[in-house]
Design a protein around this motif. Sequence first.
Motif, mmCIF file in Angstrom:
data_model
loop_
_atom_site.group_PDB
_atom_site.id
_atom_site.type_symbol
_atom_site.label_atom_id
_atom_site.label_comp_id
_atom_site.label_asym_id
_atom_site.label_seq_id
_atom_site.Cartn_x
_atom_site.Cartn_y
_atom_site.Cartn_z
ATOM 1 N N MET A 231 0.820 -1.205 0.000
ATOM 2 C CA MET A 231 0.000 0.000 0.000
ATOM 3 C C MET A 231 0.850 1.249 0.000
ATOM 4 O O MET A 231 0.472 2.284 -0.513
ATOM 5 N N ALA A 232 2.041 1.176 0.594
ATOM 6 C CA ALA A 232 2.881 2.367 0.709
ATOM 7 C C ALA A 232 3.265 2.926 -0.646
ATOM 8 O O ALA A 232 3.511 4.116 -0.782
ATOM 9 N N ASN A 233 3.307 2.051 -1.662
ATOM 10 C CA ASN A 233 3.713 2.513 -2.980
ATOM 11 C C ASN A 233 2.530 2.995 -3.828
ATOM 12 O O ASN A 233 2.711 3.483 -4.932
ATOM 13 N N ALA A 234 1.303 2.828 -3.295
ATOM 14 C CA ALA A 234 0.124 3.228 -4.047
ATOM 15 C C ALA A 234 -0.075 4.733 -3.978
ATOM 16 O O ALA A 234 0.358 5.389 -3.037
ATOM 17 N N GLN A 235 -0.724 5.251 -5.015
ATOM 18 C CA GLN A 235 -1.038 6.671 -5.022
ATOM 19 C C GLN A 235 -2.133 6.949 -3.992
ATOM 20 O O GLN A 235 -3.028 6.139 -3.776
ATOM 21 N N LEU A 236 -2.072 8.121 -3.352
ATOM 22 C CA LEU A 236 -3.142 8.516 -2.459
ATOM 23 C C LEU A 236 -4.420 8.680 -3.258
ATOM 24 O O LEU A 236 -4.402 9.109 -4.412
ATOM 25 N N HIS A 237 -5.523 8.323 -2.649
ATOM 26 C CA HIS A 237 -6.806 8.593 -3.286
ATOM 27 C C HIS A 237 -7.017 10.106 -3.306
ATOM 28 O O HIS A 237 -6.658 10.804 -2.361
ATOM 29 N N ILE A 238 -7.593 10.608 -4.389
ATOM 30 C CA ILE A 238 -7.801 12.049 -4.503
ATOM 31 C C ILE A 238 -8.835 12.517 -3.491
ATOM 32 O O ILE A 238 -9.971 12.028 -3.469
ATOM 33 N N VAL A 239 -8.426 13.434 -2.624
ATOM 34 C CA VAL A 239 -9.319 13.969 -1.603
ATOM 35 C C VAL A 239 -9.652 15.406 -1.973
ATOM 36 O O VAL A 239 -8.910 16.342 -1.663
ATOM 37 N N ASP A 240 -10.774 15.555 -2.676
ATOM 38 C CA ASP A 240 -11.221 16.892 -3.051
ATOM 39 C C ASP A 240 -12.451 17.256 -2.218
ATOM 40 O O ASP A 240 -12.847 16.510 -1.308
ATOM 41 N N CYS A 241 -13.067 18.382 -2.511
ATOM 42 C CA CYS A 241 -14.211 18.849 -1.721
ATOM 43 C C CYS A 241 -15.363 17.843 -1.743
ATOM 44 O O CYS A 241 -15.993 17.582 -0.711
ATOM 45 N N GLU A 242 -15.616 17.262 -2.907
ATOM 46 C CA GLU A 242 -16.703 16.287 -3.020
ATOM 47 C C GLU A 242 -16.407 15.045 -2.188
ATOM 48 O O GLU A 242 -17.295 14.488 -1.526
ATOM 49 N N TYR A 243 -15.148 14.621 -2.221
ATOM 50 C CA TYR A 243 -14.783 13.435 -1.440
ATOM 51 C C TYR A 243 -14.945 13.713 0.052
ATOM 52 O O TYR A 243 -15.468 12.876 0.795
ATOM 53 N N LEU A 244 -14.520 14.879 0.503
ATOM 54 C CA LEU A 244 -14.659 15.235 1.916
ATOM 55 C C LEU A 244 -16.122 15.285 2.328
ATOM 56 O O LEU A 244 -16.477 14.883 3.449
ATOM 57 N N LYS A 245 -16.982 15.765 1.430
ATOM 58 C CA LYS A 245 -18.414 15.790 1.727
ATOM 59 C C LYS A 245 -18.945 14.375 1.916
ATOM 60 O O LYS A 245 -19.743 14.104 2.824
ATOM 61 N N GLN A 246 -18.487 13.457 1.052
ATOM 62 C CA GLN A 246 -18.954 12.079 1.177
ATOM 63 C C GLN A 246 -18.385 11.403 2.422
ATOM 64 O O GLN A 246 -19.071 10.594 3.058
ATOM 65 N N ILE A 247 -17.165 11.742 2.788
ATOM 66 C CA ILE A 247 -16.584 11.210 4.021
ATOM 67 C C ILE A 247 -17.413 11.657 5.225
ATOM 68 O O ILE A 247 -17.739 10.860 6.120
ATOM 69 N N GLU A 248 -17.768 12.930 5.259
ATOM 70 C CA GLU A 248 -18.556 13.430 6.391
ATOM 71 C C GLU A 248 -19.961 12.837 6.391
ATOM 72 O O GLU A 248 -20.530 12.560 7.452
#
Length: 251
Positions: free
Chosen positions: A1-18
């Motif tokens: 996992m350490a070599n994987a790209q971070l998932h894109i965390v944009d405003c829409e993603y943060l809204k879905q996380i919340e």
Amino acid sequence: MANAQLHIVDCEYLKQIEGARRDLHDLLLNNKQFAPIVLRLAFHDAGTYDANAKTGGPNGSIRNELSNPPNNGIKNAIDFCEQVKTKHPKVTYADLYQLAGVVAVQVTGGPFIPFIPGRPDAPDQQDSGALPNPNGDGQHLRDIFYRMGLNDKDIVALSGAHSLGRAHQDRTPGFDGPFTEDPLKFDNSYFVELMKGDTPGLVKFPTDKVLLEDPAFRQFAELYAKDEKVFFADYAQSQKKLSELGFNAPR
């Protein structure tokens, strides 16, 4: 996992996380009986991490690893979380399972655990990393947790998660029953009961008893039995560390 790209965390993603956090909170608050297995899901998905090989860890791949005997019963938690995933499809399974573990602790009375999103999924990965055997000794615990990059304090603090839930014959043959008097309340009672020795009706694994037998472990177990605030602080730190194994979380 350490070599994987971070998932894109944009405003829409943060809204879905919340949104996922709110839904998990409401679902678990109304169905606390799922909190222990949901927390176990978070632990088992993260617990395959190998700090040297940089493989495994909290990458959501546990949903492909249900045939691994230590994961018996985990499907119940995966199905529970799926109803949240359906409503918030952008949230990765890797983030969802760790967020669910954080919320499970909080709704049952435990500490607030900071959560940073962005874990990528590894949908095709079949992690084979060993998880703790409840019949193991102190060396076994160290072999497992040191492989992850964790230490003695983490081992003892994370063992305190046994304040939630119970042992089941189909998951831990030879053991059946709760670890504490209230298996749906997260507190320091696991350590309080540990200090009492064997108690009728309550379960103690060999890996629980070794926390008293090993001097390095015992110092933390005694402290946590006496001071719940210290336990909560250390536990929150250790679960956060576990949830971020192999994940280079943005700071």
